[in-house]
Design an enzyme around this catalytic site. Structure first.
Site, mmCIF file in Angstrom:
data_model
loop_
_atom_site.group_PDB
_atom_site.id
_atom_site.type_symbol
_atom_site.label_atom_id
_atom_site.label_comp_id
_atom_site.label_asym_id
_atom_site.label_seq_id
_atom_site.Cartn_x
_atom_site.Cartn_y
_atom_site.Cartn_z
ATOM 1 N N ASN A 143 0.814 -1.229 0.000
ATOM 2 C CA ASN A 143 0.000 0.000 0.000
ATOM 3 C C ASN A 143 0.843 1.274 0.000
ATOM 4 O O ASN A 143 0.424 2.298 -0.533
ATOM 5 C CB ASN A 143 -1.004 -0.008 1.166
ATOM 6 C CG ASN A 143 -0.353 -0.109 2.509
ATOM 7 O OD1 ASN A 143 0.809 -0.516 2.629
ATOM 8 N ND2 ASN A 143 -1.074 0.259 3.547
ATOM 9 N N LYS A 166 12.303 -8.370 1.164
ATOM 10 C CA LYS A 166 11.331 -8.983 0.255
ATOM 11 C C LYS A 166 10.123 -8.059 0.179
ATOM 12 O O LYS A 166 9.388 -7.916 1.148
ATOM 13 C CB LYS A 166 10.890 -10.364 0.759
ATOM 14 C CG LYS A 166 10.093 -11.107 -0.300
ATOM 15 C CD LYS A 166 9.005 -11.992 0.265
ATOM 16 C CE LYS A 166 7.814 -11.220 0.736
ATOM 17 N NZ LYS A 166 7.045 -10.522 -0.309
ATOM 18 N N GLU A 242 4.791 -3.690 12.219
ATOM 19 C CA GLU A 242 3.822 -2.608 11.962
ATOM 20 C C GLU A 242 2.635 -3.269 11.299
ATOM 21 O O GLU A 242 2.711 -3.680 10.144
ATOM 22 C CB GLU A 242 4.434 -1.556 11.019
ATOM 23 C CG GLU A 242 5.639 -0.834 11.577
ATOM 24 C CD GLU A 242 5.286 0.189 12.622
ATOM 25 O OE1 GLU A 242 4.082 0.408 12.888
ATOM 26 O OE2 GLU A 242 6.214 0.770 13.201
ATOM 27 N N CYS A 276 -3.034 1.788 6.875
ATOM 28 C CA CYS A 276 -3.180 1.212 8.209
ATOM 29 C C CYS A 276 -3.695 2.260 9.193
ATOM 30 O O CYS A 276 -4.216 1.909 10.240
ATOM 31 C CB CYS A 276 -1.852 0.645 8.675
ATOM 32 S SG CYS A 276 -0.512 1.799 8.429
ATOM 33 N N GLU A 377 -10.747 -4.641 10.105
ATOM 34 C CA GLU A 377 -10.125 -3.615 9.270
ATOM 35 C C GLU A 377 -10.739 -3.711 7.864
ATOM 36 O O GLU A 377 -10.833 -4.797 7.305
ATOM 37 C CB GLU A 377 -8.615 -3.886 9.219
ATOM 38 C CG GLU A 377 -7.833 -2.797 8.516
ATOM 39 C CD GLU A 377 -6.322 -3.107 8.497
ATOM 40 O OE1 GLU A 377 -5.945 -4.285 8.409
ATOM 41 O OE2 GLU A 377 -5.539 -2.152 8.562
#
Ligand code: NAD
Length: 473
Positions: A143, A166, A242, A276, A377
């Site tokens: 994102n 990665k 995170e 987020c 979410e």
């Protein structure tokens, strides 16, 4: 892939697709476990030399990388819009934010201070050193495909660590371009390594089982983050996580509802809700809720969706079909349980939008805790509005979540602002501020939103080990 200072291919390649129209925008190596192992070998060989450089040498290279990334900003931003979908203006902002981490940690590299501690014995001296943790493995999401990379790579290499990254399978092109900047800055071979892969699991397995990897830094979903933390414990690797969020956005009784509606619309639909820190529940005082809702729906209804490269587009596509289906199912569930769809509430299929993963900016009212959207979410362009009666009730509802990343409050009353700042159980609280983020500020969450902080002076400590020297003299 970039391993040991050399660009290299894999046995197979995979395609990168533009979510705005389904077109292929590139092809990248489909790396596997052997590539990840080779990258760790390279990072291990490079580590002693890199850790042994002076902070000034490391800072100079980071500063050079910042200059190069700034020069290449437009190309990076266009690549981001093509593979991730966000409007070009937002992509430019992200590249600037991403580059800021290189500059900030070029500076912080020189401020890794130790300590001397008064000892209990007269013939004793204590000295504390901060040293790089060692080889770092990093996994990043799609994102924010540039800034999530620099937010990890910059502090890691500033601290003297070497790293293998990665990136997300949806956005490897941005990661490649960031690594081209790092290469052009002149980083020694093996200090930064990039492994692209369509299937993350085999790479993750190598990261988690190779004992030379001393630290895993991960940004992504809470489910994957928990699995990584559990497995990292087997070798007591350090982790920074995170993860997901479910941000409350509180509009208190005294706030200007129209001003708050403007802020809420801007932050909620940023990156089509795929952030987020995106508000997932908007709590509005019952006396302000009508004025807020009217102003909010009027703004949201005017938002223009399309290909992010086109002028005036504010809403890009979602990242893929699965993301659209998740939004559809949350909205259907809310509607079935009595929520009212005030605008949007469906896929967008007019004209060229039919070829992409577009979902209309949506506002729901009458959202209650039994609806999935109240707790899950969304990661999409849906704004649930919930009315409340008093401040204490609002605070309790806001804190009633497993997540603890971002939160927002609109109020003009300083005492209320302080009560909310102190009472909200979130790592980030924006008070009349919809963008409480910067390279200089600590970013991260409590509860199931993660562990550790990125950015700020705290960001580099995540890559440092503390060593005590006790001297008897
Ligand atoms: P995701 O967890 O599916 O993927 C994130 C990364 O993990 C990708 O690179 C993916 O390839 C990798 N991954 C997935 N399974 C893996 C495995 N078994 N082993 C190793 N790696 C694996 O999440 P996503 O859908 O890409 O990103 C969205 C999520 O990220 C949201 O929940 C969002 O809130 C969160 N996010 C958090 C922050 C933050 O700073 N807190 C920032 C951005 C995104």
């Amino acid at each position: 892939m970039y391993i040991d200072g050399v660009w290299c291919d894999a046995a197979a390649r995979f395609q990168v697709v533009n979510p705005a129209n389904g077109e292929t925008v590139g092809e990248v190596p489909d790396g596997g476990d052997a590539d990840a192992a080779r990258a760790i070998d390279a990072a291990a060989r490079a580590f002693p030399g890199w850790a042994g450089q002076t902070a000034y040498d490391r800072a100079r290279l980071l500063y050079r990388a910042w200059e190069i990334m700034t020069e290449r900003a437009e190309d990076l931003a266009r690549t981001m819009t093509l593979e991730q979908g966000k409007p070009l203006r937002a992509a430019r902002n992200e590249v600037r934010y991403g580059a800021d981490f290189l500059l900030w940690y070029a500076e912080e590299a020189k401020r890794v201070y130790g300590e001397t501690i008064p000892a209990p014995r007269g013939d004793q001296r204590f000295i504390v050193l901060r040293q790089p943790v060692g080889i770092v493995a990093a996994i990043t999401p799609w994102n924010y495909p540039v800034s999530m990379v620099t937010r990890k790579v910059a502090p890691a290499i500033a601290a003297g660590c070497t790293i293998v990254l990665k990136p997300a399978e949806a956005t490897p092109l941005c990661a490649i371009k960031v690594f081209e900047c790092l290469e052009a800055a002149g980083l020694p071979a093996g200090v930064v390594n990039l492994v692209t892969a369509a299937d993350p699991a085999p790479i993750g397995d190598i990261f988690l089982t190779d004992p030379r990897v001393r630290k895993i830094t991960f940004t992504g979903s809470t489910a994957v983050g928990k699995a990584i933390a559990a497995r990292a414990a087997a070798q007591m690797k350090r982790v920074s996580l995170e993860l997901g969020g479910h941000a409350p956005f509180l509009v208190l009784e005294d706030a200007d509802p129209v001003h708050a509606a403007k802020g809420a619309a801007m932050v909620k639909f940023l990156n089509t809700g795929q952030a987020c820190i995106s508000p997932n529940r908007i709590f509005v005082h019952e006396r302000a809720v009508d004025a807020f809702t009217e102003a909010f729906v009027s703004r949201v209804g005017r938002m223009h969706a399309g290909n992010g490269l086109d002028d005036g587009v504010q809403i890009g596509p979602l990242i893929n079909e699965a993301a659209v289906e998740k939004v559809e199912s949350q909205v259907a569930d809310a509607a079935e349980r009595g929520a009212e769809v005030l605008c949007g509430g469906c896929r967008m299929t007019e004209g060229a939008l039919a070829r992409g993963a577009f979902y209309a900016p949506t506002v729901l009212s009458g959202v209650v805790p039994s609806m999935r959207i109240y707790r899950e979410e969304t990661f999409g362009p849906v704004a649930p509005i919930i009315a409340f009666r008093d401040e204490q009730e609002a605070l309790a509802m806001a804190n009633d979540t497993h997540y603890g990343l971002a939160s927002y409050v609109y109020t003009r009353d300083i005492a209320r602002a302080f009560r909310m700042f102190e009472g909200l159980d979130f790592g980030i609280v924006g008070i009349n501020d919809i963008n409480p983020t910067a390279a200089a500020a600590p970013f991260g969450g409590s509860k199931e939103s993660g562990l550790g902080r990125e950015g700020g002076h705290e960001g580099i400590t995540e890559y440092l080990e503390t060593k005590l020297g006790g001297f008897s003299i």
